[in-house]
Design an enzyme around this catalytic site. Structure first.
Site, PDB file in Angstrom:
ATOM      1  N   HIS A 255       0.454  -0.364   9.265  1.00  0.00           N
ATOM      2  CA  HIS A 255      -0.087  -0.770   7.381  1.00  0.00           C
ATOM      3  C   HIS A 255       0.108  -2.725   7.567  1.00  0.00           C
ATOM      4  O   HIS A 255      -0.915  -2.711   7.167  1.00  0.00           O
ATOM      5  CB  HIS A 255      -0.128  -0.008   6.588  1.00  0.00           C
ATOM      6  CG  HIS A 255      -1.155  -0.121   5.311  1.00  0.00           C
ATOM      7  ND1 HIS A 255      -1.706   0.581   4.932  1.00  0.00           N
ATOM      8  CD2 HIS A 255      -0.963  -1.154   4.524  1.00  0.00           C
ATOM      9  CE1 HIS A 255      -2.647   0.028   4.331  1.00  0.00           C
ATOM     10  NE2 HIS A 255      -1.815  -0.551   3.715  1.00  0.00           N
ATOM     11  N   GLU A 256       1.455  -3.015   7.663  1.00  0.00           N
ATOM     12  CA  GLU A 256       1.299  -4.175   6.603  1.00  0.00           C
ATOM     13  C   GLU A 256       1.100  -4.951   8.114  1.00  0.00           C
ATOM     14  O   GLU A 256       1.213  -5.828   7.426  1.00  0.00           O
ATOM     15  CB  GLU A 256       2.577  -4.293   6.054  1.00  0.00           C
ATOM     16  CG  GLU A 256       3.219  -3.385   4.868  1.00  0.00           C
ATOM     17  CD  GLU A 256       2.306  -3.188   4.027  1.00  0.00           C
ATOM     18  OE1 GLU A 256       1.805  -4.493   3.476  1.00  0.00           O
ATOM     19  OE2 GLU A 256       2.208  -2.352   3.370  1.00  0.00           O
TER      20      GLU A 256
END
Length: 374
Positions: free
Chosen positions: A25-26
């Protein structure tokens, strides 16, 4: 010994799965942010004090932090890990410095950077499903009825053993799993089931009942059920194989099914057709991860894909602090032609934080006390 079992059976599998999903996600935020010319100060898996880390040649601090329940990318000019722009810091920057901040980037670049996190989670889920379908295939069965449960919606509607379900509300179906998916998220909602019997098609109206079932681990789940069962003889159970290209398409479909099912579940809660006690937080996810681990690596991968989609959807909720909240503010900026006042943005973000905290408390209640007294 009990502590060791909990650690190896629940906590470690949960943290491994969550850390991978958070990292992906990051990484979505990071890659699109860097591509957009935004400077990244920190990339963290986890919150709180840093445990280990290093600084790369671009000045980004990569770190593993003490509280392993999330993560963040902190951009140049951000006040905090939620990408709240620091008004004082931005005011003291020249044009070149401001252009390297998230707040100073063009609107479409900001939106792309923020949306990249949830999109990365969806891509990961598609990739996991595609690999599983390519390597292991998918178990399917024909939607042929082998048993009709007494007093069920199907029995009341006149479904008979040997009937083949061919459509639901006019949508063609070819597998029993398609029937299960469609019905399970429509408790108390009238549907039309089209069956094929002796060469003829019959449209049978029925209303799936809302029933609570218990899985092999003792977890109670609410579903919509019409009361039909298939078996190996009637359903012709088999493993459907996929080429890599077809597996990717199937991965898209599987991810779309999860998104549709989640949206439908939320709608059922507001409509009063289902209760909200199936919403879980970290404790329930940890329990389920441990349970999947007992079934093997494939089950864990499948569950990781499901949670990856859920993580992406959760972050797209239009709540300040989450990615969806940022995107909502960007949409308002696009409509107004200018961003909201910085003071207003600060208030909105703090309200969003309070809402997220409330939801976390609610989920934790469901995970522990709520299930205990229920």
């Amino acid at each position: 010994m009990a502590i060791f079992s909990v650690l190896t059976g629940y906590i470690i599998p949960f943290l491994l799965v969550l850390s991978v999903l958070v990292f992906v996600h990051e990484m979505g935020h990071y890659l699109v942010g860097r591509w957009s010319g935004i400077r990244v100060l920190a990339f963290s898996v986890g919150f709180g004090p840093e445990l280990i880390g290093y600084t790369d040649s671009h000045g980004t601090r990569w770190k593993l932090s003490a509280i392993p329940l999330g993560g963040y990318v902190k951009f140049y000019g951000d006040e905090d890990a939620a990408s709240m722009p620091g008004a004082d810091a931005l005011a003291g920057m020249n044009e070149a410095e401001r252009s390297q901040t998230l707040a100073g980037a063009k609107l479409w670049k900001r939106a792309a950077t923020v949306a990249a996190g949830p999109i990365a989670n969806f891509i990961l889920a598609i990739a996991i499903f595609a690999v599983l379908f390519t390597v292991y295939g998918k178990v399917v069965a024909d939607p042929v009825v082998a048993e009709v449960r007494p007093d069920s919606a199907a029995q009341v509607a006149g479904v008979e053993v040997g009937d083949k379900l061919v459509a639901l509300d006019g949508h063609e179906v070819s597998t029993f799993d398609e029937v299960r998916r469609y019905v399970s998220i429509r408790p108390l909602v009238p549907i039309i089931v089209t069956v094929e019997r002796e060469g003829s098609r019959l449209d049978l109206p029925m209303v799936p009942k809302r029933e609570e079932i218990t899985d092999r681990f003792g977890n109670k789940v609410e579903l919509g059920l019409i009361g039909i069962v298939t078996n190996e003889q009637r359903g012709n159970f088999r493993v459907q194989q996929f080429s890599p290209g077809a597996a990717v398409i199937e991965g898209f479909k599987e991810t779309g099914n999860i998104i549709t099912g989640t949206g439908r579940y939320i709608g059922n809660i507001f409509a009063g057709r289902m209760s909200a006690d199936q919403i879980g937080g970290p404790i329930r996810i940890a329990e389920t991860t441990g349970q999947m681990a007992t079934l093997g690596f494939v089950a864990v991968l499948n569950f990781a894909a499901v949670i990856s989609v859920s993580l992406g959807l959760m972050n797209l909720l239009p709540v300040p602090v989450l990615d969806g909240g940022h995107l909502l503010l960007y949409a308002l900026e696009a409509l107004r032609g200018r961003p909201l006042n910085e003071r207003v943005q600060e208030i909105v973000f703090r309200l969003g934080f309070a809402l997220i905290l409330t939801l976390m408390v609610f989920a934790t209640w469901n995970d522990t006390i709520g299930r205990w007294i229920g």
